[in-house]
Design a protein around this motif. Structure first.
Motif, PDB file in Angstrom:
ATOM      1  N   GLY A  94      63.394   4.381  42.819  1.00 63.30           N
ATOM      2  CA  GLY A  94      62.484   3.483  43.524  1.00 63.30           C
ATOM      3  C   GLY A  94      61.039   3.629  43.067  1.00 63.30           C
ATOM      4  O   GLY A  94      60.353   2.633  42.811  1.00 63.30           O
ATOM      5  N   PHE A 131      69.664  -1.798  42.480  1.00 64.01           N
ATOM      6  CA  PHE A 131      69.268  -2.122  43.848  1.00 64.01           C
ATOM      7  C   PHE A 131      70.263  -3.042  44.541  1.00 64.01           C
ATOM      8  O   PHE A 131      70.411  -2.974  45.760  1.00 64.01           O
ATOM      9  CB  PHE A 131      67.833  -2.648  43.897  1.00 64.01           C
ATOM     10  CG  PHE A 131      66.832  -1.530  43.807  1.00 64.01           C
ATOM     11  CD1 PHE A 131      66.601  -0.705  44.895  1.00 64.01           C
ATOM     12  CD2 PHE A 131      66.160  -1.279  42.628  1.00 64.01           C
ATOM     13  CE1 PHE A 131      65.713   0.349  44.813  1.00 64.01           C
ATOM     14  CE2 PHE A 131      65.263  -0.229  42.538  1.00 64.01           C
ATOM     15  CZ  PHE A 131      65.043   0.594  43.634  1.00 64.01           C
ATOM     16  N   MET A 176      62.735  -4.451  47.392  1.00 61.25           N
ATOM     17  CA  MET A 176      62.662  -4.123  45.968  1.00 61.25           C
ATOM     18  C   MET A 176      63.414  -5.174  45.149  1.00 61.25           C
ATOM     19  O   MET A 176      62.934  -5.590  44.082  1.00 61.25           O
ATOM     20  CB  MET A 176      63.245  -2.731  45.714  1.00 61.25           C
ATOM     21  CG  MET A 176      63.018  -2.236  44.313  1.00 61.25           C
ATOM     22  SD  MET A 176      61.301  -1.918  43.924  1.00 61.25           S
ATOM     23  CE  MET A 176      61.062  -0.390  44.782  1.00 61.25           C
TER      24      MET A 176
END
Length: 183
Positions: A94, A131, A176
């Protein structure tokens, strides 16, 4: 962030609310939860800042480089912490993704603003795949999150609610994804 203005503001609100909840989680009595919540608060607030629509605020190149440096340092910290557990590997990915997006915006902000270029780089595609998998996995983990004790439902303090921490991580994963899709 590029795209519809209302979607960008919703992403800003989601990420800021997630960051604020992570600050509440830092009051936990468990040291590891406090440390994890601090990193997640940084991610939430950083994502909120980066998601502010460019029609409202277009940061100068040096601001993107500053974001890249902050998230690069956070990635180094996550790399060091990854020796202790798998969840820190997610923090590493991340923070690396945030640093990557910040540097990409510093290097070619005009190309990102007008969606010019030769398409999504391989690294962006790999991060998107990661993700997507993370969002699906963390969403599936929310389903059986009801904890009970012999005397009824267990209630922990705000900093110790695992189902809220999972929801927080899920929302940051979706944020994200949204940010990577605009790259």
């Amino acid at each position: 962030m590029h795209g519809p203005l209302s979607a960008a503001w919703l992403l800003v609100a989601l990420c800021a609310a997630t960051g604020a909840y992570c600050l509440l989680r830092m009051r936990s009595g468990v040291e590891e939860q406090r440390r994890t919540a601090g990193g997640e608060a940084l991610m939430g607030f950083g994502m909120a800042l980066m998601a502010v629509p460019t029609a409202v605020l277009t940061p100068p190149s040096w601001a993107w480089l500053l974001y890249g440096a902050v998230f690069g340092a956070a990635a180094m910290r996550a790399l060091w912490a990854a020796r202790r557990g798998a969840h820190h590997l997610h923090h590493l990915v991340g923070t690396f993704a945030m640093a990557y997006m910040a540097v990409a915006m510093a290097v070619r902000p005009a190309a990102h603003a007008h969606h010019e270029g030769a398409g999504a780089p391989v690294l962006t595609g790999l991060l998107l795949l990661y993700f997507v998998g993370y969002v699906l996995w963390s969403g599936a983990r929310l389903v059986p999150a009801g904890a009970t004790t012999a005397s009824g439902p267990a209630f922990a303090g705000w900093g110790d609610r695992p189902e809220l921490a999972r929801a927080c991580r899920l929302s940051m994963g979706m944020g994200m994804l949204a940010m990577l899709l605009t790259m």
